[in-house]
Design an enzyme around this catalytic site. Structure first.
Site, PDB file in Angstrom:
ATOM      1  N   ASN A 150     -37.039-104.537 -49.548  1.00 35.91           N
ATOM      2  CA  ASN A 150     -36.051-105.047 -48.668  1.00 35.91           C
ATOM      3  C   ASN A 150     -34.586-105.001 -49.585  1.00 35.91           C
ATOM      4  OD1 ASN A 150     -35.752-107.309 -50.586  1.00 35.91           O
ATOM      5  ND2 ASN A 150     -37.328-108.445 -49.736  1.00 35.91           N
TER       6      ASN A 150
ATOM      7  N   GLY B 178     -33.286-104.966 -38.732  1.00 39.88           N
ATOM      8  CA  GLY B 178     -33.686-103.675 -38.692  1.00 39.88           C
ATOM      9  C   GLY B 178     -33.777-103.203 -40.072  1.00 39.88           C
TER      10      GLY B 178
ATOM     11  N   ASP C 278     -45.283-106.744 -44.380  1.00 33.06           N
ATOM     12  CA  ASP C 278     -46.781-106.163 -44.534  1.00 33.06           C
ATOM     13  C   ASP C 278     -47.171-105.386 -43.165  1.00 33.06           C
ATOM     14  OD1 ASP C 278     -46.792-107.292 -46.973  1.00 33.06           O
ATOM     15  OD2 ASP C 278     -47.879-108.976 -46.077  1.00 33.06           O
TER      16      ASP C 278
END
Ligand code: RIB
Length: 286
Positions: free
Chosen positions: A183, A206, A234
């Protein structure tokens, strides 16, 4: 689709309580009834890819308790092979204590349990037969992660690594990683990692795909009213693994995965909120 996705890692029973807001340190709040749901980052990835039609092989460990049965059954129900999910006698299945607030955000604390017993020797020599992609995260020991990555690399299998829960990792893992999934906060903390293919997710905004020398590609989110964001990352990873195993370019895999991650935010829990192909198509048409 014949190429197998191998997922090596964690299975957790998610102990979930919903609350209006997160407690402050030292504060006690009333929450909802407790739910025990199948989770664990790796098991979630396996279920996401399996429900979407992928051929999935899971390698991991659970305890010989009810939660272990819940986890093995959930992964198997998604069509994944659980032959290599070991059952440890006298050991508790891994658990995750999760709070979900009114906005669908979560906090998670994991207790390793059987996941902490997984050893490099639990990754069988034939684990990568017929495999195209290996999915890894950091909820089992780094020794296991490295052993699996080395074996996959030797077998010519694409290594897809999610650096979550985030922490320092040996350079060797990054060297063995073909595609990195992080991330935006992890990407910032990691700095220059040297992996030429990566997807940086930006939550509800996004993701950005970096694929070798090509210009980075930003992919917009699919907008939803989130019910529970647990396991969305996940689901995203399982979907990327699925499409890479099918031979898609990374950018197409990530575009597909954005829809899967968004779908997962519309339902309660992790695995419980993952779509089949038909469910995903209906969702994206709506
Ligand atoms: O990413 C969500 C998962 O993190 C949960 O299912 C929980 O088990 C923890 O592993």
């Amino acid at each position: 689709m014949t190429e197998t996705i191998v997922i090596v890692g964690s299975l957790n029973a998610d102990l979930v309580v919903r609350t209006e807001r997160f407690p402050k340190p030292g504060e006690t709040l009333h929450g909802s009834d407790l739910q025990t749901l199948p989770g664990g980052k790796s098991a979630n990835q396996a279920v996401a890819a399996g429900r979407l039609g992928g051929a999935v092989r899971m390698v991991g460990a659970v305890g010989d308790d009810g939660n272990g049965t819940l986890l093995r059954d959930s992964v198997a129900a998604a069509g994944a092979d659980v032959t290599h999910v070991a059952v440890r006698e006298g050991v508790a299945t891994g658990t995750a204590v999760i709070t979900v607030d009114a906005a669908g955000e979560n906090t998670i604390v994991i207790s390793g349990g059987a996941n902490a017993t997984l050893a490099p020797t639990d990754v069988p020599a034939d684990a990568f037969d017929g495999a195209a992609v290996l999915g890894l995260c950091l909820e089992v020991s780094i020794d296991v992660v490295l052993a699996a990555a080395r074996a996959a690399r030797a077998a010519g299998v694409t290594v897809l690594t999610n650096l979550s829960p985030f922490g320092a990792v040996p350079d060797e893992l990054l060297e063995l990683t073909d595609v990195l999934l992080v991330n935006e906060h992890e990407a910032a903390a990691l700095g220059d990692h040297g992996v030429t293919r990566s997807v940086v997710t930006r939550g509800g905004a996004g993701c950005t795909v970096h694929d070798g020398d090509a210009d980075p590609v930003s992919i917009d989110a699919v907008r939803v009213e989130p019910v529970d964001t647990t396991g969305c990352g996940d689901a995203f990873m399982g979907a990327v693994a699925l499409r890479l195993a099918a031979g898609d370019p990374l950018v197409d895999a990530a575009r597909f995965a954005v829809g899967v991650g968004a779908y997962a935010a519309t339902g309660v829990g992790a695995q419980a909120s993952y779509p089949t192909t038909a469910e995903l198509e209906r969702f994206l048409r709506a």
